[in-house]
Design a protein around this motif. Structure first.
Motif, PDB file in Angstrom:
ATOM      1  N   HIS A 116     -55.562  42.534  -0.186  1.00 42.44           N
ATOM      2  CA  HIS A 116     -55.878  42.539  -1.619  1.00 42.44           C
ATOM      3  C   HIS A 116     -57.369  42.757  -1.852  1.00 42.44           C
ATOM      4  N   LEU A 125     -59.224  37.746  -3.426  1.00 44.73           N
ATOM      5  CA  LEU A 125     -58.271  36.681  -3.726  1.00 44.73           C
ATOM      6  C   LEU A 125     -58.981  35.468  -4.313  1.00 44.73           C
ATOM      7  N   ASN A 126     -59.786  35.696  -5.328  1.00 45.90           N
ATOM      8  CA  ASN A 126     -60.438  34.614  -6.052  1.00 45.90           C
ATOM      9  C   ASN A 126     -59.396  33.836  -6.851  1.00 45.90           C
ATOM     10  N   ASP A 133     -67.433  41.723   1.062  1.00 48.67           N
ATOM     11  CA  ASP A 133     -66.863  40.524   1.693  1.00 48.67           C
ATOM     12  C   ASP A 133     -67.458  40.390   3.097  1.00 48.67           C
ATOM     13  N   TYR A 181     -61.599  37.200   2.837  1.00 47.37           N
ATOM     14  CA  TYR A 181     -60.310  37.736   2.420  1.00 47.37           C
ATOM     15  C   TYR A 181     -59.822  38.832   3.367  1.00 47.37           C
ATOM     16  N   ARG A 237     -56.627  36.515   7.192  1.00 42.18           N
ATOM     17  CA  ARG A 237     -57.010  35.252   6.565  1.00 42.18           C
ATOM     18  C   ARG A 237     -56.425  35.099   5.167  1.00 42.18           C
ATOM     19  N   GLN A 238     -55.601  36.026   4.738  1.00 38.76           N
ATOM     20  CA  GLN A 238     -55.074  35.951   3.379  1.00 38.76           C
ATOM     21  C   GLN A 238     -54.192  34.729   3.136  1.00 38.76           C
ATOM     22  N   ALA A 259     -56.581  31.995   2.519  1.00 40.39           N
ATOM     23  CA  ALA A 259     -57.287  32.154   1.247  1.00 40.39           C
ATOM     24  C   ALA A 259     -56.411  31.741   0.067  1.00 40.39           C
ATOM     25  N   ASP A 305     -56.794  28.623  -2.634  1.00 42.34           N
ATOM     26  CA  ASP A 305     -56.711  28.723  -4.095  1.00 42.34           C
ATOM     27  C   ASP A 305     -55.711  27.712  -4.651  1.00 42.34           C
TER      28      ASP A 305
END
Length: 462
Positions: free
Chosen positions: A247, A250-251, A283, A288, A292-293, A296, A300
């Motif tokens: 993505h 991914l904030n 990044d 992200y 590591r998604q 992450a 969130d």
């Protein structure tokens, strides 16, 4: 004006949240409105596919209100962590919620925009979207939908005739306004704003709204809400991995509480199974990165839990967060089996098989899209050498769920790597040639039909 009376079901549900959640705004008055993409497949689900092109442009380029829904666009208020740094000065800065409606299954949906002009939250931005950014978002959402990811749908793309200056691409560049169809635009950051402002009444109202309108459950139990969001976002993370998708940003303000992926900026599809691949050039720490998604997105979800501490005790919220791993493991296994055209055998056997396949992908550097194309609905082809023997054995043990009768399987893999994205854009930028773009959309949709195999996806991959 032509609407399908059986399918067009306008709503104004978001107004029940109250004025503290949004700011009424007006769309920019664009010098031109040239229709470049209309998604009649998505529009048919909400009764808008019968609009002619002139009506379409009036509503989705000039933002004439749709009957029975919101009388004026609303820029939503939210905060968020951006690359792990909290920012209380954000919100809808170049978009708004334009309308709400229900689809044929009764699900509440929003029509939201990107590039529709300045709002009170634009800060120093011009509120605009580059045409390239709009093209990229259409390509991303079409590809992700075909690969089984729960994603917003790019509904409309209209070129707007302005020359935009951007610091990270050749300028001036062409402008556009995008409309997306999404299962709400309530983000984790929406909850973070209320926690930041210590607004307990607003937090309870938002919990009720999300549970009732987005999950179909009564009450205002914040722990139950967190359980639902954790399960949905875990499945989102799993589907990104199965799609080979990064993505990029991914904030917490980019994570929808329905677990639906949306808001595509510097995305990438990974050419190989490279856990360290990043999509955003900025990044630098790889927060992200592809591998590591899940971490992450879990982080969130932790911010949602922290926000809900305003109205709930810590212990049950922590217990709800623990459900992320429990949901993620079967979801990623199911998603990868689905993409390979296999059925589940047992949780333990399936998990072990996926570990073998992931390791082989990582160690051999085989192209992701080529592998999934080759293995769908058949044995692993002979050209995969001895280093694939263990993976070959576990694949042979998994029963097939679909065959290769669709015409897609007689062609070549359908990928969406950065070089092709740039080539599609170059044809538009240099020659105003939309042929490669339209051909790619058709190829992606054919792949989606071939992958579905006319069978439903697993329950934990919906």
């Amino acid at each position: 004006m032509m609407f399908d009376p059986q399918a067009y079901r306008p709503e104004t549900t978001i107004l029940s949240l109250g004025e503290n959640f949004y700011d009424p705004v007006a769309a920019a008055d664009f010098p031109a409105t040239t229709l470049r993409f209309r998604n009649d497949r998505a529009a048919s689900q909400v009764g808008l596919d019968t609009l002619d092109d002139a009506e379409w442009v009036r509503h989705f380029g000039r933002f004439e209100p749709l009957p029975g829904t919101l009388p004026q666009p609303l820029a939503l208020r939210y905060h968020g962590h951006q690359f792990r740094v909290y920012n209380p000065d954000i919100g809808d800065g170049r978009g708004f919620t334009f309308a709400q409606m229900r689809d044929r299954e009764g699900r509440l949906l929003d029509l939201g925009t990107k590039g529709s002009g300045q709002t009170p939250w634009s800060r120093f931005g011009d509120g605009r979207l580059t045409l390239k950014g709009g093209v990229r978002e259409v390509l991303a959402t079409e590809m992700l939908a075909a690969l089984g990811v729960n994603t917003s749908r790019s509904f409309s793309l209209i070129e707007t005739g302005e020359a935009l200056e951007r610091g990270d691409e050749p300028s001036p560049t062409r402008s556009a306004v995008l409309v997306r169809l999404s299962h709400s635009h309530i983000r984790i950051g929406t909850f973070q704003r209320l926690a930041y402002e210590r607004d307990e009444a607003g937090m309870r109202r938002l919990v009720r709204y999300v549970l009732g309108n987005l999950y179909g459950e009564d009450g205002e139990d914040p722990v139950r809400l967190l359980e639902l969001v954790v399960a949905r976002t875990a499945r989102l993370a799993a589907s990104y991995m199965a799609a080979g998708f990064v993505h990029g940003v991914l904030n917490s303000d980019n994570i929808n509480v329905t677990g639906e992926s949306f808001d595509y900026g510097p995305w990438r599809f990974a050419p190989t199974w490279d856990p360290e691949l990043v999509a955003a050039y900025f990044d630098h720490a790889g927060i992200y990165a592809f591998g590591r998604q899940p971490e992450a997105i879990h982080w969130d979800a932790m911010q949602l839990a922290a926000s809900l501490r305003l109205i709930a005790e810590a212990e049950p919220l922590i217990a709800a967060l623990d459900g992320f791993g429990t949901a993620y493991q079967p979801a990623v296994t199911g998603a990868l089996l689905w993409r390979m055209g296999r059925q589940a055998v047992s949780p333990e056997a399936d998990r072990a098989a996926i570990q073998v396949i992931e390791r082989a992908l990582r160690e051999t550097g085989v192209a992701i899209d080529e592998f999934f194309f080759d293995v769908f609905g058949q044995a692993l082809p002979a050209q995969y050498g001895a280093e694939w023997d263990e993976a070959r054995a576990v694949l042979d043990a998994a029963p097939l769920r679909a065959d290769r009768s669709h015409p897609h399987w007689s062609g070549a893999p359908c990928a969406m790597l950065i070089d092709e994205v740039e080539a599609i854009w170059s044809a538009i930028a240099d020659c105003d040639d939309w042929t490669p773009f339209n051909a790619k959309i058709a190829a992606i949709r054919a792949m989606g039909e071939a992958l579905s195999g006319n069978l439903s996806r697993p329950a934990d991959f919906s």
